[in-house]
Design an enzyme around this catalytic site. Structure first.
Site, PDB file in Angstrom:
ATOM      1  N   ARG A  60      36.180   5.706 -27.206  1.00 56.38           N
ATOM      2  CA  ARG A  60      34.952   6.026 -27.547  1.00 56.38           C
ATOM      3  C   ARG A  60      34.832   7.241 -28.388  1.00 56.38           C
ATOM      4  NH1 ARG A  60      31.904   7.931 -24.614  1.00 56.38           N
ATOM      5  NH2 ARG A  60      33.045   8.457 -22.550  1.00 56.38           N
ATOM      6  N   LYS A 201      28.905   0.081 -24.220  1.00 59.26           N
ATOM      7  CA  LYS A 201      28.319   1.231 -23.379  1.00 59.26           C
ATOM      8  C   LYS A 201      27.075   1.802 -24.144  1.00 59.26           C
ATOM      9  CE  LYS A 201      31.540   1.948 -20.691  1.00 59.26           C
ATOM     10  NZ  LYS A 201      31.151   1.805 -18.997  1.00 59.26           N
ATOM     11  N   HIS A 221      27.268   3.088 -12.713  1.00 59.65           N
ATOM     12  CA  HIS A 221      28.581   2.932 -13.513  1.00 59.65           C
ATOM     13  C   HIS A 221      29.418   2.550 -12.210  1.00 59.65           C
ATOM     14  CE1 HIS A 221      32.204   4.387 -15.775  1.00 59.65           C
ATOM     15  NE2 HIS A 221      32.036   3.148 -16.199  1.00 59.65           N
ATOM     16  N   SER A 239      37.504   6.223 -15.031  1.00 58.88           N
ATOM     17  CA  SER A 239      38.746   5.758 -15.694  1.00 58.88           C
ATOM     18  C   SER A 239      40.163   6.139 -14.813  1.00 58.88           C
ATOM     19  CB  SER A 239      39.167   5.983 -17.029  1.00 58.88           C
ATOM     20  OG  SER A 239      40.300   5.342 -17.661  1.00 58.88           O
ATOM     21  N   LYS A 243      38.889   1.578  -9.932  1.00 60.21           N
ATOM     22  CA  LYS A 243      37.543   0.898  -9.549  1.00 60.21           C
ATOM     23  C   LYS A 243      37.732  -0.521  -9.996  1.00 60.21           C
ATOM     24  CE  LYS A 243      34.644   2.324 -12.642  1.00 60.21           C
ATOM     25  NZ  LYS A 243      34.476   1.190 -13.595  1.00 60.21           N
ATOM     26  N   THR A 244      38.326  -0.927 -11.241  1.00 58.83           N
ATOM     27  CA  THR A 244      38.491  -2.390 -11.502  1.00 58.83           C
ATOM     28  C   THR A 244      39.421  -3.285 -10.694  1.00 58.83           C
ATOM     29  OG1 THR A 244      37.856  -2.028 -13.723  1.00 58.83           O
ATOM     30  CG2 THR A 244      39.031  -4.005 -13.457  1.00 58.83           C
ATOM     31  N   ASP A 258      31.993  -3.159 -13.658  1.00 58.20           N
ATOM     32  CA  ASP A 258      31.824  -1.829 -14.264  1.00 58.20           C
ATOM     33  C   ASP A 258      30.520  -1.273 -14.214  1.00 58.20           C
ATOM     34  OD1 ASP A 258      33.162   0.370 -15.633  1.00 58.20           O
ATOM     35  OD2 ASP A 258      31.594  -0.360 -17.529  1.00 58.20           O
ATOM     36  N   ARG A 324      43.086  -2.293 -23.594  1.00 55.48           N
ATOM     37  CA  ARG A 324      42.106  -2.779 -22.947  1.00 55.48           C
ATOM     38  C   ARG A 324      42.364  -4.291 -22.990  1.00 55.48           C
ATOM     39  NH1 ARG A 324      38.327   0.065 -19.787  1.00 55.48           N
ATOM     40  NH2 ARG A 324      38.765   2.427 -20.364  1.00 55.48           N
TER      41      ARG A 324
END
Length: 533
Positions: A60, A201, A221, A239, A243-244, A258, A324
């Site tokens: 980003r 996003k 989030h 990140s 989490k994933t 997410d 990604r």
């Protein structure tokens, strides 16, 4: 290609787009694959995914994001370094120049929804100049049915033109790149960057503004999953915290990885896909996500590929460490197909503590949960960014500061209300280092983290003996089946307990300093829930 894959001019006249060459309207995945290859935008890998490069931006462009400062949103936006104001007149001029630039070009439009809840879903139109960006939108948002497409009216439109560049001196941007949100005109303009995550996003930012403000729905989030008994758990985390990975548990069913909302009925996914970080992805430790990198419909961003054999190398970070995979959520075998779950029984706040001082799991009170939600702590380690030679503390408010348009207190108050009403158990889980800081100790085994999470989510961890942490005040379990005592008590694995305590206090001071910006709008019981130093 069937004729109905191509539509000329339908519905874009309101943006002044009247003479585009061809408009590919909500084309299905196979058609977009053909176009990606034909136009030279990507390569088909040997197992069926499509590999693309994002160019200069491999993440980003955080400093290039703006919100138009106009009357309808001015008093609600939390203006500052994250939410930068943009002049309405300059937006109009840039918008006009941008849409003029589209004349004679091929365009790729996807009509879709953000939000699995029928009550709260947002109709979104993405107009892109790249076929693979259209596929990204098709993966990441919720597909509209044929019947819904016939009467589709977008609530927000994204115009995504990577090859269009701003002129900072006249347009008011920082650089040639820009991501600009206009709430009054329900428009998002993206230019100068091919990183597709900006599309996702930007819509998340919209939902983070609309849902809490208009509907008292908490936007988060976080990832979410459910157990065999229907018990829902949500996982906050930045990140690199897991989490994933941790939410894609073969023993539980994934709601989403997410972005979610929490309304009067429970949890609902904002998305129809996943956007997983895949550098050094392992088949053994993350089999479900690994498998998606071999599937038709998956987009692999900046992954190294042998252009002869078309074989990919997930361990190669020569383009970026931020490789990604974007894929439809149904690429994961164990999912909640409705995208909705009940009220959470557990909330897990993930942190990757590279200082090696936080326990691997701790039980939080409601006030402590709100404190850590506002803090949003994790750490960067040496080597991940230029100039970082030792661990650095990172605090991202609500575990998603770059996307939170309203003041943090709005989200925090909603979280506090819902935790109290639903009597949710809250946990802080450290997926970072033990036995010393990064470079000395070692990272906590994912097997230990999963054992601790399984015990917490099943309720088994509520029935063991706890000790009160002397600095942070949360409760730390003394035992958990399958986890060594040296992991549960990080001080015991350090060469020196005095050195451990000194490092722990240093981290606590960082929390205290960071929290000062919230004190004026935070209840006293939450302020007192922080570390004692």
């Amino acid at each position: 290609m069937k004729l109905n894959d191509i539509t000329r001019g339908t519905g874009l006249e309101e943006h002044g787009i009247t003479n585009a060459n061809l408009i590919f309207w909500t084309s299905p995945t196979p058609v977009l694959y053909e176009l990606i290859v034909r136009r030279g935008e990507g390569l088909i890998t040997h197992m069926g995914a499509v590999e693309v490069k994002t160019g200069h931006y491999t993440g980003r462009a955080a400093n290039e994001k703006f919100i138009v400062d106009e009357p309808s949103c001015h008093e609600h936006i939390n203006w500052g370094k994250v939410n930068r104001p943009f002049d309405p007149a300059r937006f109009d001029a840039l918008y006009k120049r941008m849409t003029s630039y589209l004349h004679g070009k091929d365009l790729f439009v996807q009509d879709c929804f953000a939000g699995a809840s029928p009550e709260h879903r947002l109709p979104v139109r993405v107009i892109a100049e790249k076929a693979w960006h259209a596929l990204f939108a098709r993966n990441m948002f919720i597909k509209a049915t044929q019947a819904e497409l016939l009467s589709f009216k977008p609530a927000f439109t994204v115009i995504d033109m990577p090859s269009f560049h701003a002129v900072p001196s006249s347009d008011g941007t920082n650089t040639e790149t820009f991501i600009i949100v206009n709430f009054a005109k329900r428009l998002i303009l993206i230019g100068g960057t091919s990183y597709a995550g900006e599309i996702k996003k930007s819509i998340f930012t919209i939902l983070n503004y609309l849902l809490p403000l208009d509907k008292r729905v908490l936007s988060m989030h976080c990832s979410a999953n459910t157990g065999k008994k229907g018990d829902t758990a949500i996982f906050f985390g930045l990140s690199g915290t897991g989490k994933t990975t941790l939410s894609a548990d073969p023993k539980r069913t994934l709601i989403g990885d997410d972005e979610h909302g929490w309304d009067a009925n429970g949890i609902f996914n904002f998305e129809g896909g996943c956007y997983a970080k895949i550098i050094k992805l392992s088949r053994d430790s993350e089999p479900e996500i690994y498998q998606t990198t071999r599937m038709f419909g998956t987009i692999l961003e900046n992954v190294a590929i042998d252009t002869v054999s078309r074989r990919i190398d997930l361990n190669d970070d020569s383009f970026t460490e931020n490789t990604r995979a974007s894929y439809p959520i149904n690429h994961i075998p164990h999912i909640v197909r409705s995208g909705m779950g009940g009220h959470p029984a557990n909330i897990v706040m993930l942190t990757c503590d590279a200082f090696g001082v936080l326990p691997p799991i701790a039980k939080l009170t409601r006030e402590q949960a709100v404190y850590h939600f506002l803090s949003g702590y994790t750490a960067k380690v040496a080597g991940t960014e230029a100039g970082i030679t030792e661990p650095q503390a990172v605090f991202s408010t609500c575990f998603g500061a770059p996307f939170m348009a309203l003041h943090p207190s709005v989200y925090a108050e909603l979280l506090k209300e819902k935790i109290a009403k639903q009597k949710v158990d809250c946990w802080l889980v450290n997926t970072g280092w033990v036995g010393g800081a990064y470079g000395v100790g070692k990272r906590i085994s994912i097997a230990y983290t999963r054992a601790l999470l399984n015990a917490a989510l099943s309720g088994d961890l509520l029935n063991v003996e706890y000790t009160t942490d002397p600095i942070f005040g949360f409760q730390v379990p003394k035992s958990c089946e399958g986890v060594p005592p040296s992991v549960l008590d990080p001080a015991s694995s350090w060469p020196s307990r005095d050195e451990y305590t000194a490092r722990y206090r240093q981290l606590a001071y960082r929390f205290v300093e960071n929290f000062k910006k919230f004190e004026s709008q935070t209840p006293e019981e939450v302020r007192r829930a922080g570390p004692r130093v």
